[in-house]
Design an enzyme around this catalytic site. Sequence first.
Site, PDB file in Angstrom:
ATOM      1  CE  LYS A 129      61.383  75.680  44.023  1.00  0.00           C
ATOM      2  NZ  LYS A 129      62.591  74.885  44.352  1.00  0.00           N
ATOM      3  CG  ASP A 169      60.852  71.889  43.347  1.00  0.00           C
ATOM      4  OD1 ASP A 169      61.899  72.016  43.990  1.00  0.00           O
ATOM      5  OD2 ASP A 169      59.771  71.608  43.906  1.00  0.00           O
TER       6      ASP A 169
HETATM    7  P1  NDP Z   1      59.679  64.648  41.810  1.00  0.00           P
HETATM    8  O1  NDP Z   1      58.453  65.221  41.210  1.00  0.00           O
HETATM    9  O2  NDP Z   1      60.669  63.982  40.943  1.00  0.00           O
HETATM   10  O3  NDP Z   1      59.274  63.599  42.960  1.00  0.00           O
HETATM   11  C1  NDP Z   1      58.506  63.971  44.059  1.00  0.00           C
HETATM   12  C2  NDP Z   1      58.316  62.771  44.943  1.00  0.00           C
HETATM   13  O4  NDP Z   1      57.726  63.175  46.170  1.00  0.00           O
HETATM   14  C3  NDP Z   1      57.367  61.751  44.341  1.00  0.00           C
HETATM   15  O5  NDP Z   1      57.706  60.468  44.784  1.00  0.00           O
HETATM   16  C4  NDP Z   1      56.026  62.184  44.913  1.00  0.00           C
HETATM   17  O6  NDP Z   1      55.061  61.163  44.964  1.00  0.00           O
HETATM   18  C5  NDP Z   1      56.420  62.616  46.315  1.00  0.00           C
HETATM   19  N1  NDP Z   1      55.488  63.640  46.805  1.00  0.00           N
HETATM   20  C6  NDP Z   1      55.223  64.842  46.259  1.00  0.00           C
HETATM   21  N2  NDP Z   1      54.308  65.504  46.965  1.00  0.00           N
HETATM   22  C7  NDP Z   1      53.986  64.682  47.984  1.00  0.00           C
HETATM   23  C8  NDP Z   1      53.084  64.802  49.081  1.00  0.00           C
HETATM   24  N3  NDP Z   1      52.325  65.899  49.248  1.00  0.00           N
HETATM   25  N4  NDP Z   1      53.038  63.765  49.948  1.00  0.00           N
HETATM   26  C9  NDP Z   1      53.810  62.661  49.771  1.00  0.00           C
HETATM   27  N5  NDP Z   1      54.659  62.496  48.751  1.00  0.00           N
HETATM   28  C10 NDP Z   1      54.743  63.496  47.890  1.00  0.00           C
HETATM   29  O7  NDP Z   1      60.343  65.839  42.643  1.00  0.00           O
HETATM   30  P2  NDP Z   1      61.838  65.985  43.200  1.00  0.00           P
HETATM   31  O8  NDP Z   1      62.386  64.651  43.563  1.00  0.00           O
HETATM   32  O9  NDP Z   1      62.567  66.857  42.264  1.00  0.00           O
HETATM   33  O10 NDP Z   1      61.573  66.838  44.528  1.00  0.00           O
HETATM   34  C11 NDP Z   1      61.405  66.253  45.812  1.00  0.00           C
HETATM   35  C12 NDP Z   1      61.745  67.280  46.882  1.00  0.00           C
HETATM   36  O11 NDP Z   1      63.126  67.689  46.724  1.00  0.00           O
HETATM   37  C13 NDP Z   1      60.939  68.574  46.843  1.00  0.00           C
HETATM   38  O12 NDP Z   1      60.768  69.061  48.164  1.00  0.00           O
HETATM   39  C14 NDP Z   1      61.847  69.536  46.081  1.00  0.00           C
HETATM   40  O13 NDP Z   1      61.563  70.878  46.370  1.00  0.00           O
HETATM   41  C15 NDP Z   1      63.193  69.108  46.612  1.00  0.00           C
HETATM   42  N6  NDP Z   1      64.366  69.461  45.815  1.00  0.00           N
HETATM   43  C16 NDP Z   1      64.460  69.124  44.489  1.00  0.00           C
HETATM   44  C17 NDP Z   1      65.587  69.442  43.776  1.00  0.00           C
HETATM   45  C18 NDP Z   1      65.769  69.044  42.358  1.00  0.00           C
HETATM   46  O14 NDP Z   1      66.829  69.339  41.805  1.00  0.00           O
HETATM   47  N7  NDP Z   1      64.847  68.372  41.713  1.00  0.00           N
HETATM   48  C19 NDP Z   1      66.690  70.182  44.393  1.00  0.00           C
HETATM   49  C20 NDP Z   1      66.538  70.425  45.803  1.00  0.00           C
HETATM   50  C21 NDP Z   1      65.398  70.074  46.460  1.00  0.00           C
HETATM   51  P3  NDP Z   1      54.136  60.848  43.673  1.00  0.00           P
HETATM   52  O15 NDP Z   1      55.015  60.076  42.747  1.00  0.00           O
HETATM   53  O16 NDP Z   1      53.005  60.070  44.245  1.00  0.00           O
HETATM   54  O17 NDP Z   1      53.727  62.176  43.142  1.00  0.00           O
HETATM   55  O1  2IT Z   2      65.007  73.383  45.455  1.00  0.00           O
HETATM   56  C1  2IT Z   2      65.942  73.440  44.635  1.00  0.00           C
HETATM   57  O2  2IT Z   2      67.080  73.792  44.966  1.00  0.00           O
HETATM   58  C2  2IT Z   2      65.678  73.051  43.239  1.00  0.00           C
HETATM   59  N1  2IT Z   2      64.561  72.646  42.927  1.00  0.00           N
HETATM   60  C3  2IT Z   2      66.761  73.184  42.208  1.00  0.00           C
HETATM   61  C4  2IT Z   2      66.813  74.582  41.684  1.00  0.00           C
HETATM   62  C5  2IT Z   2      67.726  74.806  40.501  1.00  0.00           C
HETATM   63  O3  2IT Z   2      67.744  75.951  40.034  1.00  0.00           O
HETATM   64  O4  2IT Z   2      68.419  73.886  40.052  1.00  0.00           O
END
Ligand code: NDP
Ligand code: 2IT
Length: 446
Positions: A129, A169
């Site tokens: 990561k 992420d």
């Molecule tokens: P994005 O940046 O697209 O969206 C993040 C969202 O979470 C936004 O709505 C943001 O709000 C909110 N957020 C972030 N930090 C905080 C906080 N401290 N308190 C409250 N809300 C918060 O990210 P993703 O959707 O990609 O990621 C979301 C989660 O999913 C993370 O935990 C990530 O690690 C996990 N994840 C992502 C994957 C991926 O493929 N993208 C895969 C697996 C897991 P705001 O708009 O106000 O910033």
């Molecule tokens: O938390 C996760 O699994 C991710 N942000 C996706 C990682 C990836 O390599 O697609």
Amino acid sequence: MTFKSEYLARVYDDVCKRNPNEKEFLQAVGEVLESLEPVVERRPDIVEAGIIDRIVEPERQIIFRVPWVDDSGKVRVNRGFRIQFNSAIGPYKGGLRLHPSVNASVIKFLGFEQIFKNSLTGLPMGGGKGGSDFDPKGKSDAEVMRFCQSFMTELSKHIGADTDVPAGDIGVGAREIGFMYGQYKRLRNEFTGVLTGKGLSYGGSLARTEATGFGLCYFTQEMLKCMKGEFFEGKTVVISGSGNVAIYACKKATELVAMSNFNGYIVDPDGIKLDVVKQIKEVERGRIKEYVERVDGATYTEGCHGIWTVKCDIALPCATQNELDGESADALIANGVIAVAEGANMPSTPEAIAKLQAAGVMFGPAKAANAGGVAVSGLEMSQNSERLSWTFEEVDGKLHDIMVNIFHNAYNASKEYDHEGNLVVGANIAGFLKVADAMMWQGVAY
Ligand code: NDP
Ligand code: 2IT
């Protein structure tokens, strides 16, 4: 933390001493070690080979300066990270997070979780990561590009299609991956699958954008069906966050009534209009509260914690770590929630998980439930290697099968190790055993 096994207590103590003040990392390690109690009892060979002592220490940690120039000509400095945690079953693989809260503890907890998640997908990917404390909010496209180019200038020395393959992420989506890929190609003069989540015109996979959210719903559906004979249809769902994972979980889930972002949450009793959310968050990069200016009958509440007091059957936390605490779990249970599945990484506190499980709520842990994103990243790597692109249906079909398999592997492991139905224990054990086996075969290589 208390452990029955003296060996695990000693390993955890060592990790605490070596990583003081890294509370997120210690939380993630503590949970996995707790799940491994029955493995330690039955597998003296794993203990003997020092597998658990080794797996809690990253193979390599890279921390670097990221200088860039803002639009006013001022020099800015951020800190960059890439934690290459474990390469026993494949090249390091995992996302990059750009958020002001990023530090060594956050990246290490994410890298550690990624080892087991990637193992559960059944694809050959190790765990890693990275990211930076850079805040993309309020920055111009040009500033984001200059940051990404500077970040990649250093990162490019440590990654490669067969070495370490980053992806998105929090704060890293199609725009940032594009800027980083362009810089990598310029520096190395090679067009390879070094990043996933790429645009479709330059090697990206169909369905990668949707993968985490869709996968979360496929996993939840299987969990509902197999554990309680229930179905998604007709269930009221609350999803926190409004980013990539939340938006595509919302697309699959029916009757969604609430969503949030950093500042607060919206409730729409008639069901969230996803096209409005996508316009605000994906196109305008705006705030979720703008939803209520566009949709009659919707309400906005400042502060995101209260979202878990909205009555629902299924809760999908999809924002960030530790966003669902013991108090939130109490509210969900009082309102009759039947299932919680984690789209974000480690969104539920240990206290919340204990309360939900004790109340008989089905609980799908992040490593299993949100593995769809990295699974399709693995499929993107395969397509890049064979220089072919598969159809949306083909990728989505494979994603569906992978998520169903993950549920059954986690469930079966929970049963085999005397914790039937506890998917936290099951996912940790199933993910761990494959990596442990690979490490045993490879000797004390790391
Ligand atoms: P994005 O940046 O697209 O969206 C993040 C969202 O979470 C936004 O709505 C943001 O709000 C909110 N957020 C972030 N930090 C905080 C906080 N401290 N308190 C409250 N809300 C918060 O990210 P993703 O959707 O990609 O990621 C979301 C989660 O999913 C993370 O935990 C990530 O690690 C996990 N994840 C992502 C994957 C991926 O493929 N993208 C895969 C697996 C897991 P705001 O708009 O106000 O910033
Ligand atoms: O938390 C996760 O699994 C991710 N942000 C996706 C990682 C990836 O390599 O697609």
